[in-house]
Motif scaffolding. Structure first.
Motif, PDB file in Angstrom:
ATOM      1  N   ASN A   1       0.807  -1.336  -0.023  1.00  0.00           N
ATOM      2  CA  ASN A   1       0.017  -0.001  -0.117  1.00  0.00           C
ATOM      3  C   ASN A   1       0.779   1.260   0.041  1.00  0.00           C
ATOM      4  OD1 ASN A   1      -2.383  -1.192  -0.447  1.00  0.00           O
ATOM      5  ND2 ASN A   1      -2.943  -0.950   1.880  1.00  0.00           N
ATOM      6  N   MET A   2       2.022   1.182   0.845  1.00  0.00           N
ATOM      7  CA  MET A   2       2.818   2.505   0.765  1.00  0.00           C
ATOM      8  C   MET A   2       3.541   2.643  -0.720  1.00  0.00           C
ATOM      9  SD  MET A   2       5.316   1.904   3.718  1.00  0.00           S
ATOM     10  CE  MET A   2       6.467   3.233   3.598  1.00  0.00           C
ATOM     11  N   ALA A   3       3.733   1.516  -1.546  1.00  0.00           N
ATOM     12  CA  ALA A   3       4.425   1.611  -2.903  1.00  0.00           C
ATOM     13  C   ALA A   3       3.297   1.989  -3.762  1.00  0.00           C
ATOM     14  CB  ALA A   3       4.791   0.335  -3.165  1.00  0.00           C
ATOM     15  N   LYS A   4       1.829   1.768  -3.551  1.00  0.00           N
ATOM     16  CA  LYS A   4       0.715   2.004  -4.437  1.00  0.00           C
ATOM     17  C   LYS A   4       0.476   3.415  -4.482  1.00  0.00           C
ATOM     18  CE  LYS A   4      -4.007   0.516  -4.625  1.00  0.00           C
ATOM     19  NZ  LYS A   4      -5.020  -0.477  -4.196  1.00  0.00           N
ATOM     20  N   TYR A   5       0.476   3.998  -3.209  1.00  0.00           N
ATOM     21  CA  TYR A   5      -0.018   5.624  -3.158  1.00  0.00           C
ATOM     22  C   TYR A   5       1.466   6.570  -2.841  1.00  0.00           C
ATOM     23  CZ  TYR A   5      -4.369   3.433  -2.430  1.00  0.00           C
ATOM     24  OH  TYR A   5      -5.689   3.024  -2.645  1.00  0.00           O
ATOM     25  N   GLU A   6       1.482   7.462  -3.883  1.00  0.00           N
ATOM     26  CA  GLU A   6       2.477   8.291  -4.040  1.00  0.00           C
ATOM     27  C   GLU A   6       2.609   9.219  -2.892  1.00  0.00           C
ATOM     28  OE1 GLU A   6       4.301  12.291  -4.759  1.00  0.00           O
ATOM     29  OE2 GLU A   6       2.366  11.818  -4.529  1.00  0.00           O
ATOM     30  N   ASN A   7       1.237   9.411  -2.345  1.00  0.00           N
ATOM     31  CA  ASN A   7       1.272  10.487  -1.195  1.00  0.00           C
ATOM     32  C   ASN A   7       1.690   9.631   0.295  1.00  0.00           C
ATOM     33  OD1 ASN A   7      -1.282   9.433  -1.604  1.00  0.00           O
ATOM     34  ND2 ASN A   7      -2.459  10.872  -0.392  1.00  0.00           N
ATOM     35  N   ILE A   8       1.958   8.350   0.163  1.00  0.00           N
ATOM     36  CA  ILE A   8       2.325   7.879   1.522  1.00  0.00           C
ATOM     37  C   ILE A   8       3.713   7.680   1.306  1.00  0.00           C
ATOM     38  CG2 ILE A   8       2.282   5.661   2.892  1.00  0.00           C
ATOM     39  CD1 ILE A   8      -0.515   4.661   1.952  1.00  0.00           C
ATOM     40  N   CYS A   9       4.439   8.326   2.256  1.00  0.00           N
ATOM     41  CA  CYS A   9       5.666   8.738   2.391  1.00  0.00           C
ATOM     42  C   CYS A   9       6.538   7.376   2.470  1.00  0.00           C
ATOM     43  CB  CYS A   9       6.079   9.585   3.452  1.00  0.00           C
ATOM     44  SG  CYS A   9       5.474  11.397   3.137  1.00  0.00           S
ATOM     45  N   LYS A  10       7.719   7.594   1.418  1.00  0.00           N
ATOM     46  CA  LYS A  10       8.452   6.326   1.316  1.00  0.00           C
ATOM     47  C   LYS A  10       9.683   6.252   2.643  1.00  0.00           C
ATOM     48  CE  LYS A  10       6.131   5.104  -2.115  1.00  0.00           C
ATOM     49  NZ  LYS A  10       4.966   6.065  -1.702  1.00  0.00           N
ATOM     50  N   TYR A  11       9.159   6.189   3.872  1.00  0.00           N
ATOM     51  CA  TYR A  11      10.068   6.191   4.788  1.00  0.00           C
ATOM     52  C   TYR A  11       9.255   5.459   6.027  1.00  0.00           C
ATOM     53  CZ  TYR A  11      12.064   8.522   9.295  1.00  0.00           C
ATOM     54  OH  TYR A  11      12.732   8.444  10.355  1.00  0.00           O
ATOM     55  N   ILE A  12      10.157   4.489   6.437  1.00  0.00           N
ATOM     56  CA  ILE A  12       9.840   3.748   7.792  1.00  0.00           C
ATOM     57  C   ILE A  12      10.732   3.657   8.561  1.00  0.00           C
ATOM     58  CG2 ILE A  12       9.256   1.152   8.244  1.00  0.00           C
ATOM     59  CD1 ILE A  12       8.610   0.533   5.218  1.00  0.00           C
ATOM     60  N   HIS A  13      10.052   4.134   9.938  1.00  0.00           N
ATOM     61  CA  HIS A  13      11.214   4.236  11.090  1.00  0.00           C
ATOM     62  C   HIS A  13      10.989   2.789  11.608  1.00  0.00           C
ATOM     63  CE1 HIS A  13      13.223   5.631  14.445  1.00  0.00           C
ATOM     64  NE2 HIS A  13      12.485   5.142  15.257  1.00  0.00           N
ATOM     65  N   LEU A  14      11.860   1.977  11.550  1.00  0.00           N
ATOM     66  CA  LEU A  14      11.729   0.594  12.091  1.00  0.00           C
ATOM     67  C   LEU A  14      13.022   0.210  13.116  1.00  0.00           C
ATOM     68  CD1 LEU A  14      10.082  -1.979  10.849  1.00  0.00           C
ATOM     69  CD2 LEU A  14      12.177  -2.288   9.712  1.00  0.00           C
ATOM     70  N   PRO A  15      12.696   0.585  14.243  1.00  0.00           N
ATOM     71  CA  PRO A  15      13.791   0.333  15.303  1.00  0.00           C
ATOM     72  C   PRO A  15      14.262  -1.209  15.574  1.00  0.00           C
ATOM     73  CG  PRO A  15      11.997   1.804  16.005  1.00  0.00           C
ATOM     74  CD  PRO A  15      11.482   1.266  14.881  1.00  0.00           C
ATOM     75  N   VAL A  16      15.697  -1.083  15.351  1.00  0.00           N
ATOM     76  CA  VAL A  16      16.306  -2.455  15.546  1.00  0.00           C
ATOM     77  C   VAL A  16      16.703  -2.763  17.126  1.00  0.00           C
ATOM     78  CG1 VAL A  16      18.571  -1.835  14.975  1.00  0.00           C
ATOM     79  CG2 VAL A  16      17.692  -4.223  14.603  1.00  0.00           C
ATOM     80  N   GLN A  17      17.189  -1.759  17.685  1.00  0.00           N
ATOM     81  CA  GLN A  17      17.562  -1.706  19.265  1.00  0.00           C
ATOM     82  C   GLN A  17      18.708  -2.398  19.454  1.00  0.00           C
ATOM     83  OE1 GLN A  17      15.826   0.190  20.575  1.00  0.00           O
ATOM     84  NE2 GLN A  17      13.502  -0.040  20.229  1.00  0.00           N
ATOM     85  N   SER A  18      18.886  -3.512  18.898  1.00  0.00           N
ATOM     86  CA  SER A  18      20.334  -4.274  18.864  1.00  0.00           C
ATOM     87  C   SER A  18      20.319  -5.123  17.582  1.00  0.00           C
ATOM     88  CB  SER A  18      20.448  -5.080  19.827  1.00  0.00           C
ATOM     89  OG  SER A  18      21.698  -5.950  19.828  1.00  0.00           O
ATOM     90  N   GLY A  19      21.749  -5.226  17.027  1.00  0.00           N
ATOM     91  CA  GLY A  19      22.021  -6.164  15.900  1.00  0.00           C
ATOM     92  C   GLY A  19      22.205  -7.501  16.153  1.00  0.00           C
ATOM     93  N   ASN A  20      22.128  -7.884  17.517  1.00  0.00           N
ATOM     94  CA  ASN A  20      22.500  -9.458  17.901  1.00  0.00           C
ATOM     95  C   ASN A  20      21.336 -10.082  18.671  1.00  0.00           C
ATOM     96  OD1 ASN A  20      23.561 -10.985  20.472  1.00  0.00           O
ATOM     97  ND2 ASN A  20      24.914 -11.007  19.110  1.00  0.00           N
ATOM     98  N   SER A  21      21.185 -11.347  17.942  1.00  0.00           N
ATOM     99  CA  SER A  21      20.181 -12.039  18.377  1.00  0.00           C
ATOM    100  C   SER A  21      20.027 -12.516  19.862  1.00  0.00           C
ATOM    101  CB  SER A  21      20.182 -13.341  17.374  1.00  0.00           C
ATOM    102  OG  SER A  21      20.106 -13.097  16.220  1.00  0.00           O
ATOM    103  N   ASN A  22      21.043 -12.746  20.681  1.00  0.00           N
ATOM    104  CA  ASN A  22      21.123 -12.961  21.828  1.00  0.00           C
ATOM    105  C   ASN A  22      20.544 -11.779  22.470  1.00  0.00           C
ATOM    106  OD1 ASN A  22      21.652 -14.494  24.535  1.00  0.00           O
ATOM    107  ND2 ASN A  22      23.437 -13.198  24.713  1.00  0.00           N
ATOM    108  N   ILE A  23      21.201 -10.621  22.160  1.00  0.00           N
ATOM    109  CA  ILE A  23      20.866  -9.455  23.038  1.00  0.00           C
ATOM    110  C   ILE A  23      19.200  -9.287  22.656  1.00  0.00           C
ATOM    111  CG2 ILE A  23      20.879  -6.866  23.069  1.00  0.00           C
ATOM    112  CD1 ILE A  23      23.077  -8.208  24.730  1.00  0.00           C
ATOM    113  N   LEU A  24      18.843  -9.285  21.384  1.00  0.00           N
ATOM    114  CA  LEU A  24      17.357  -9.292  20.971  1.00  0.00           C
ATOM    115  C   LEU A  24      16.526 -10.144  21.796  1.00  0.00           C
ATOM    116  CD1 LEU A  24      17.786  -8.594  17.050  1.00  0.00           C
ATOM    117  CD2 LEU A  24      16.874  -6.967  18.867  1.00  0.00           C
TER     118      LEU A  24
END
Ligand code: SAH
Ligand code: SF4
Ligand code: F3S
Length: 482
Positions: free
Chosen positions: A283-306
């Motif tokens: 749906n983001m891709a379908k509508y020009e007025n939905i901004c192409k920006y996602i805030h997707l917090p990872v917090q850590s890149g390590n599986s044990n910490i996650l």
């Protein structure tokens, strides 16, 4: 060096480790002759809540002031996300204490997450505070004020399973008249082990989509051109009409909002990696007025910490999600939140955070060192054993890398043309205007004939890690580039 940095401008205690922001409001209304003054700290949700509070108070005759010395009621909407956020609030309370001594009858109320976390304890610790009001109790403010005026303490920290303030039309505070926040969910059911929010904001609730659309339509009618749909975890938005069984999920909601007017941009925050779906991305891709920006917090890149953070995804799963986003929207910008020095984090685990940042190619990030919060799962289960010096050194490595990634991202924009929604005058020069691209990057450019609130096309000539500098070009130039 351009100062129009969106990450600094939308200052937000949840995001800006050391910065704080106070929002003051103005706008006089006829009423009971009394004035309130409000300061907000913390995340966008708190700022949005202050607009609900302003609406509730104006309904009972209060007008607002930006001068706390002339106010009859001082409110502080607080954040508990890190210890520093609470320290900032305590410092402000010392200033209000002085005013109270000089002005008998002045009332001081603590609202928001710190009120909810500390409850009655706050009244015991802060003798001069008159009211303590949690995030779900703002409708009760007029009663609590009456109680305080009678000389008693007013407290309501009841957390609701239903309250969404859906029928309250927020009074827009400190608004630029172009962009607005619209809350779509309240609370959080996730229980990330480091996080105080589930305790301060309660269970997750989704607001009636038709009240959301009505609020957006009202904003459109008043000239606004961008809405940011807000929630701690917007992707888990789910609403069911009890009578018709109609259901609306987050992907449906962004589509419904985007369809209101093609000239109104739709943004949203925050997405949780475990909940964002392909349907949302399509749906983001379908509508020009939905901004192409996602805030997707990872917090850590390590599986044990996650796992210890209880984020419910691992490194591989997150990387797959990022790949999926770039597959569906090659041009999407992704940003993140990172925490350094979580309980037991080794150097190798920290290195995994640095490496995932490079893989994800974040355009921007909010970065913090771990701050233990009382009664959270992490507090109960894991010792906060990384020395502050180490937490800070790791954080500085994360920040340094993000600056490099942001510069790289921005350098890639040079020579390209972007559609920009103009938000304001540049702080540095009245000759320049500033607005954002779909990727949430601030562009500063000479104003020529352009006006705030309109869309223009800018070609990027230069950049810093935080801002793009450009000049106006024609729509034809933009279309040629596509
Ligand atoms: N709901 C959002 C985050 C809200 S809090 C989400 O899940 O992404 C904003 C950010 O503050 C978090 O993403 C996290 O990076 C940071 N944060 C939360 N608790 C923290 C703590 N105890 N110490 C340091 N940073 C914290
Ligand atoms: Fe906190 Fe996690 Fe909920 Fe975000 S998703 S508010 S980090 S518990
Ligand atoms: Fe802070 Fe509460 Fe927001 S703790 S980050 S104001 S939800």
């Amino acid at each position: 060096m351009y100062d129009d940095n969106p990450t600094i401008k939308n200052i937000d205690e949840s995001k800006q480790g050391d910065a704080f922001f106070k929002e003051q409001i103005s706008g006089e209304k006829d009423g009971n002759g009394k004035k309130f003054y409000i300061e907000s700290y913390g995340c966008q949700m708190n700022f949005s809540d202050s607009e609900i509070v302003a609406s509730i108070l104006s309904d009972v005759g209060y007008s607002s002031t930006v001068d706390m010395e002339e106010s009859d009621l001082i409110l502080i909407n607080t954040c508990s996300i890190r210890e520093k956020a609470e320290d900032t609030v305590r410092k402000r309370l010392r200033i209000f204490d002085k005013l109270k001594v000089e002005k008998p009858g002045l009332l001081v109320g603590v609202l928001g997450c710190m009120a909810e976390r500390l409850k009655k304890k706050l009244l015991d610790q802060e003798k001069l505070v008159d009211m303590v009001v949690g995030p779900d109790a703002y409708r009760d403010l007029p009663n609590l004020i009456a109680t305080a005026e009678d000389g008693d303490k007013g407290i309501n920290v009841f957390l609701s399973r239903e309250e969404t303030y859906s029928n309250i039309n927020p009074v827009r505070l400190g608004s630029n008249g172009v962009t607005a926040f619209v809350t779509i969910t309240r609370g959080c059911d996730n229980m990330c082990s480091f996080c105080v929010v589930p305790f301060t904001r309660g269970r997750e609730r989704s607001r009636d989509p038709y009240s959301i659309l009505a609020e957006c339509t009202d904003l459109l009618g008043r000239g606004f051109r961008e809405v940011t749909l807000l929630g701690q975890n917007v992707d888990s938005y789910k609403w069911k009409n009890p009578e018709t069984e109609e259901t609306v999920d987050f992907a449906d909601l962004i589509e419904m909002t985007a369809k209101l007017d093609k000239d109104m941009r739709v943004r949203f925050s925050t997405s949780h990696p475990k909940d964002i779906t392909d349907k949302v991305m399509y749906n983001m891709a379908k509508y020009e007025n939905i901004c192409k920006y996602i805030h997707l917090p990872v917090q850590s890149g390590n599986s044990n910490i996650l796992k210890k953070m209880n984020r419910t995804y691992d490194r591989e799963w997150y990387i797959n999600k990022i790949n999926r986003i770039y597959e569906i929207m090659p041009d999407c910008a992704i940003s993140s939140d990172m925490i350094s020095g979580f309980c037991g984090e080794t150097e190798a685990e920290h290195e995994d955070t640095l490496s995932i940042m490079k893989i994800a190619k974040y355009s921007m990030s909010y970065m913090f060192f771990y701050s233990e919060r009382p009664n959270t799962l992490a507090h109960k289960k894991y010792p906060d054993d990384i020395p502050l010096k180490v937490k800070k050194r790791r954080l500085s490595e994360i920040i340094k890398l993000q600056n490099e990634l942001s510069t790289l991202h921005n350098n890639n924009c040079i020579g390209k043309i972007y559609k920009v929604l103009i938000e304001k005058e540049s702080k540095k020069s009245k000759e320049d205007l500033a607005g954002r691209t779909t990727h949430n990057k601030m562009v500063v450019f000479p104003r020529e004939e352009a006006t705030i609130g309109s869309y223009v096309y800018t070609k990027i000539d230069a950049c810093t890690s935080a801002t793009l500098k450009g000049h106006l070009v024609s729509k034809e130039d933009f279309l040629k580039q596509q």
